[in-house]
Design an enzyme around this catalytic site. Structure first.
Site, PDB file in Angstrom:
ATOM      1  N   ASN A   1     -13.225  -3.275   2.464  1.00 41.17           N
ATOM      2  CA  ASN A   1     -14.204  -2.198   2.566  1.00 41.17           C
ATOM      3  C   ASN A   1     -15.219  -2.369   1.441  1.00 41.17           C
ATOM      4  O   ASN A   1     -14.849  -2.696   0.315  1.00 41.17           O
ATOM      5  CB  ASN A   1     -13.512  -0.835   2.441  1.00 41.17           C
ATOM      6  CG  ASN A   1     -12.478  -0.623   3.524  1.00 41.17           C
ATOM      7  OD1 ASN A   1     -12.658  -1.010   4.664  1.00 41.17           O
ATOM      8  ND2 ASN A   1     -11.374  -0.007   3.154  1.00 41.17           N
TER       9      ASN A   1
ATOM     10  N   HIS B   1      -7.088  -5.593   2.124  1.00 41.06           N
ATOM     11  CA  HIS B   1      -5.985  -4.967   2.850  1.00 41.06           C
ATOM     12  C   HIS B   1      -5.462  -6.012   3.829  1.00 41.06           C
ATOM     13  O   HIS B   1      -6.255  -6.598   4.573  1.00 41.06           O
ATOM     14  CB  HIS B   1      -6.470  -3.775   3.680  1.00 41.06           C
ATOM     15  CG  HIS B   1      -6.927  -2.599   2.896  1.00 41.06           C
ATOM     16  ND1 HIS B   1      -6.107  -1.540   2.606  1.00 41.06           N
ATOM     17  CD2 HIS B   1      -8.130  -2.325   2.342  1.00 41.06           C
ATOM     18  CE1 HIS B   1      -6.787  -0.637   1.928  1.00 41.06           C
ATOM     19  NE2 HIS B   1      -8.019  -1.092   1.745  1.00 41.06           N
TER      20      HIS B   1
ATOM     21  N   ASP C   1       0.853  -1.188   0.000  1.00 43.24           N
ATOM     22  CA  ASP C   1       0.000   0.000   0.000  1.00 43.24           C
ATOM     23  C   ASP C   1       0.891   1.240   0.000  1.00 43.24           C
ATOM     24  O   ASP C   1       1.892   1.282   0.714  1.00 43.24           O
ATOM     25  CB  ASP C   1      -0.899  -0.008   1.236  1.00 43.24           C
ATOM     26  CG  ASP C   1      -2.031   0.992   1.139  1.00 43.24           C
ATOM     27  OD1 ASP C   1      -1.746   2.213   1.111  1.00 43.24           O
ATOM     28  OD2 ASP C   1      -3.188   0.564   1.100  1.00 43.24           O
TER      29      ASP C   1
ATOM     30  N   GLN D   1     -15.163   2.429   1.126  1.00 39.27           N
ATOM     31  CA  GLN D   1     -14.460   1.912  -0.044  1.00 39.27           C
ATOM     32  C   GLN D   1     -14.108   3.085  -0.942  1.00 39.27           C
ATOM     33  O   GLN D   1     -14.988   3.823  -1.389  1.00 39.27           O
ATOM     34  CB  GLN D   1     -15.328   0.903  -0.808  1.00 39.27           C
ATOM     35  CG  GLN D   1     -14.608   0.291  -1.991  1.00 39.27           C
ATOM     36  CD  GLN D   1     -15.438  -0.777  -2.689  1.00 39.27           C
ATOM     37  OE1 GLN D   1     -16.589  -1.045  -2.331  1.00 39.27           O
ATOM     38  NE2 GLN D   1     -14.844  -1.387  -3.703  1.00 39.27           N
ATOM     39  N   SER D   2     -12.832   3.276  -1.216  1.00 44.28           N
ATOM     40  CA  SER D   2     -12.406   4.429  -2.013  1.00 44.28           C
ATOM     41  C   SER D   2     -11.985   4.061  -3.430  1.00 44.28           C
ATOM     42  O   SER D   2     -11.838   4.935  -4.270  1.00 44.28           O
ATOM     43  CB  SER D   2     -11.272   5.184  -1.311  1.00 44.28           C
ATOM     44  OG  SER D   2     -10.176   4.337  -1.099  1.00 44.28           O
ATOM     45  N   VAL D   3     -11.776   2.767  -3.701  1.00 46.72           N
ATOM     46  CA  VAL D   3     -11.473   2.301  -5.058  1.00 46.72           C
ATOM     47  C   VAL D   3     -12.455   1.179  -5.360  1.00 46.72           C
ATOM     48  O   VAL D   3     -12.505   0.181  -4.633  1.00 46.72           O
ATOM     49  CB  VAL D   3     -10.016   1.802  -5.190  1.00 46.72           C
ATOM     50  CG1 VAL D   3      -9.751   1.292  -6.601  1.00 46.72           C
ATOM     51  CG2 VAL D   3      -9.024   2.901  -4.822  1.00 46.72           C
TER      52      VAL D   3
ATOM     53  N   HIS E   1     -10.590  -5.263  -3.246  1.00 46.37           N
ATOM     54  CA  HIS E   1      -9.216  -5.417  -2.762  1.00 46.37           C
ATOM     55  C   HIS E   1      -9.215  -5.782  -1.285  1.00 46.37           C
ATOM     56  O   HIS E   1     -10.061  -5.333  -0.527  1.00 46.37           O
ATOM     57  CB  HIS E   1      -8.384  -4.157  -3.014  1.00 46.37           C
ATOM     58  CG  HIS E   1      -8.970  -2.889  -2.485  1.00 46.37           C
ATOM     59  ND1 HIS E   1     -10.072  -2.267  -3.053  1.00 46.37           N
ATOM     60  CD2 HIS E   1      -8.608  -2.118  -1.439  1.00 46.37           C
ATOM     61  CE1 HIS E   1     -10.350  -1.161  -2.379  1.00 46.37           C
ATOM     62  NE2 HIS E   1      -9.476  -1.057  -1.385  1.00 46.37           N
TER      63      HIS E   1
END
Length: 135
Positions: free
Chosen positions: A108, A123, A52, A115-117, A121
């Site tokens: 997320n 983490h 990240d 969730q930003s993307v 995914h």
């Protein structure tokens, strides 16, 4: 970035993902096609694991499918094998990264999940004691 900044980023991403028409490529699709560089830890034909760029723990990497799935809440029954593979890769990469005493896996989902993307995914965070509750 603080909690408020992450929430705002997630809300903007959610709005962009809801727009009609073709979704623009995500940062993760650009990492997959190598138009954006990443510190790649693992790759196979199904997924990619990389560090990240804004780590939240001493060890923080992401595992993403090469086939984009926007959200965990949008997976289909046919995605079960891929989802299991992502978890196996997360576990094996955590071992390679020295996370023998445990780690946290976070996914997320959606605006309320920060969730930003909008490309599924995982983490993987470790290298320190995690607190509870997480958020």
């Amino acid at each position: 970035m603080g909690l408020d900044g992450e929430v705002q980023k997630a809300q903007r991403a959610a709005e962009a993902s809801e727009e009609p028409g073709q979704r623009p490529p995500t940062i993760f699709s650009k990492i997959i096609d190598r138009t954006i560089r990443a510190d790649i830890l693992y790759e196979d034909d199904k997924c990619l694991a990389f560090r990240d760029v804004a780590p939240q723990a001493p060890v923080h990497f992401l595992v993403i499918p090469k086939h984009p799935i926007p959200r965990l809440s949008r997976v289909a029954a046919g995605d079960a094998e891929l989802l299991g593979h992502l978890l196996v890769v997360a576990s094996q990469t955590a071992k390679v990264e020295g996370l023998v005493d445990g780690y946290r896996v976070v996914i997320n989902d959606g605006k309320r999940g920060s969730q930003s993307v909008y490309h599924l995914h995982l983490h993987v965070l470790g290298g320190r004691q995690m607190g509870w509750p997480p958020g």
